[in-house]
Design a protein around this motif. Sequence first.
Motif, short mmCIF file in Angstrom:
data_model
loop_
_atom_site.label_atom_id
_atom_site.label_comp_id
_atom_site.label_asym_id
_atom_site.label_seq_id
_atom_site.Cartn_x
_atom_site.Cartn_y
_atom_site.Cartn_z
N ASP A 47 0.74 -1.26 -0.09
CA ASP A 47 0.13 0.03 0.24
C ASP A 47 0.79 1.19 -0.11
N LYS A 50 1.67 1.88 -3.65
CA LYS A 50 0.41 2.17 -4.49
C LYS A 50 0.00 3.66 -4.08
N GLN A 54 0.83 5.57 -7.49
CA GLN A 54 -0.27 5.57 -8.40
C GLN A 54 -1.08 7.07 -8.27
N GLU A 55 -1.85 6.94 -9.05
CA GLU A 55 -2.86 8.27 -8.97
C GLU A 55 -3.93 8.31 -8.03
N ASP A 328 -10.55 9.13 2.33
CA ASP A 328 -10.25 9.34 0.95
C ASP A 328 -10.69 7.89 0.35
N PRO A 329 -11.20 8.10 -0.90
CA PRO A 329 -11.87 6.88 -1.54
C PRO A 329 -10.80 6.00 -2.17
N PHE A 330 -9.73 6.40 -2.28
CA PHE A 330 -8.50 6.01 -3.14
C PHE A 330 -7.23 5.83 -1.99
N THR A 332 -5.05 3.43 -1.69
CA THR A 332 -3.93 2.98 -2.58
C THR A 332 -3.92 3.50 -3.89
N GLY A 333 -4.74 4.42 -4.57
CA GLY A 333 -4.66 5.04 -5.67
C GLY A 333 -5.44 4.26 -6.56
N PHE A 334 -5.20 4.44 -7.91
CA PHE A 334 -5.70 3.80 -9.14
C PHE A 334 -5.04 4.08 -10.30
N THR A 335 -5.17 3.28 -11.36
CA THR A 335 -4.49 3.44 -12.73
C THR A 335 -5.56 3.18 -13.81
#
Length: 344
Positions: A47, A50, A54-55, A328-330, A332-335
């Motif tokens: 994590d 990420k 990640q974004e 925060d809903p992200f 570990t970010g997203f791609t």
Amino acid sequence: MNFKRMINVVGVHAAGERNDVITGGVLDVPGNTIFDKMKYLETQADDIRKMLLQEPRGSVTQCVNLVLPSSNPEADAGFVIMESEFYPPMSGTNTICTVTALLETGMIPMQEPVTRLTLEAPGGLVRVEAQCKDGKCVSVKFSNVPCFVFALDKFIEVPGLGTLKVDVSYGGMIYVLADAQALGFSISPDEAADLVSVGENIKAAAAEQVPAVHPENPEIHTINQTLFAGPVRDDPEGKRSRNGVIVSPGRLDRSPCGTGTSARLAVMHARGQIKPGERLIHESIIGTEFIGEIAETLTIGDRQGIRPNITGSAWITGFHQYVLDRTDPFPTGFTLSDTWRKNK
């Protein structure tokens, strides 16, 4: 404030490649060696990577280094390298950036005109000699982990290209090297997208067709980078050549790439194209340079190899505090595949 985590990061680039350095917010990681700590992060605490890479906090064009205590009595500190999709055992630009951040922030005392230190990377000990002046780390020369060749003039089948002759070598990561000129590339900025597309296809084919396992650490295995090698030409300072390294999930290394330079030196030495002490000025796609030279020849398992020295410079670009709000809903970010390409 409702923060679950706060991580302090020094922004750094080496020859155009962004390799930030975590200097606060993470204490230690379980493991006896830095390789053990890397495997723990990879399998139990991914994590952190990420969240930062990640974004929406990070991007595909950066890496980050986590500075950790080393249990090796010869090391001043350890560091784990985190890339977009991979925890490599070694990285040249990340080493140069980490040394620059440690010295210029005072985490390791700077001695002028030369500071000597040793870092433990996951791939082994890295001896460093940093040229310093007026509080600035002017350049970093590091003695890389032992490097060697897996295969010379190996023929592979690549979809869309047909039969291709390549070399495979280890420079701290495992590389497949392809002749850029034979593929119609001059390694210029306008070719970047095409280099990435072709390079990822070559890597996938080579990884399947050319098994590669480190003779002393079987957990280091499988081709994970493509290097496009330009023609070698004579230079008043030695040999000179341009190269382009493709980093997954599909982008060009902005720098000349330290482990890529090391892998190429191993191939050139195996072919008798370069001698110990002779310099290779390696250029990136944007024209920045590293200097590589063979410090010694040695044996790795049952293979003959080299220990290269790589010299380059890095610059601090900023100081960041990354935070994770509990809502925060992200976390570990997203791609998204528009920039985070999927390997074929």
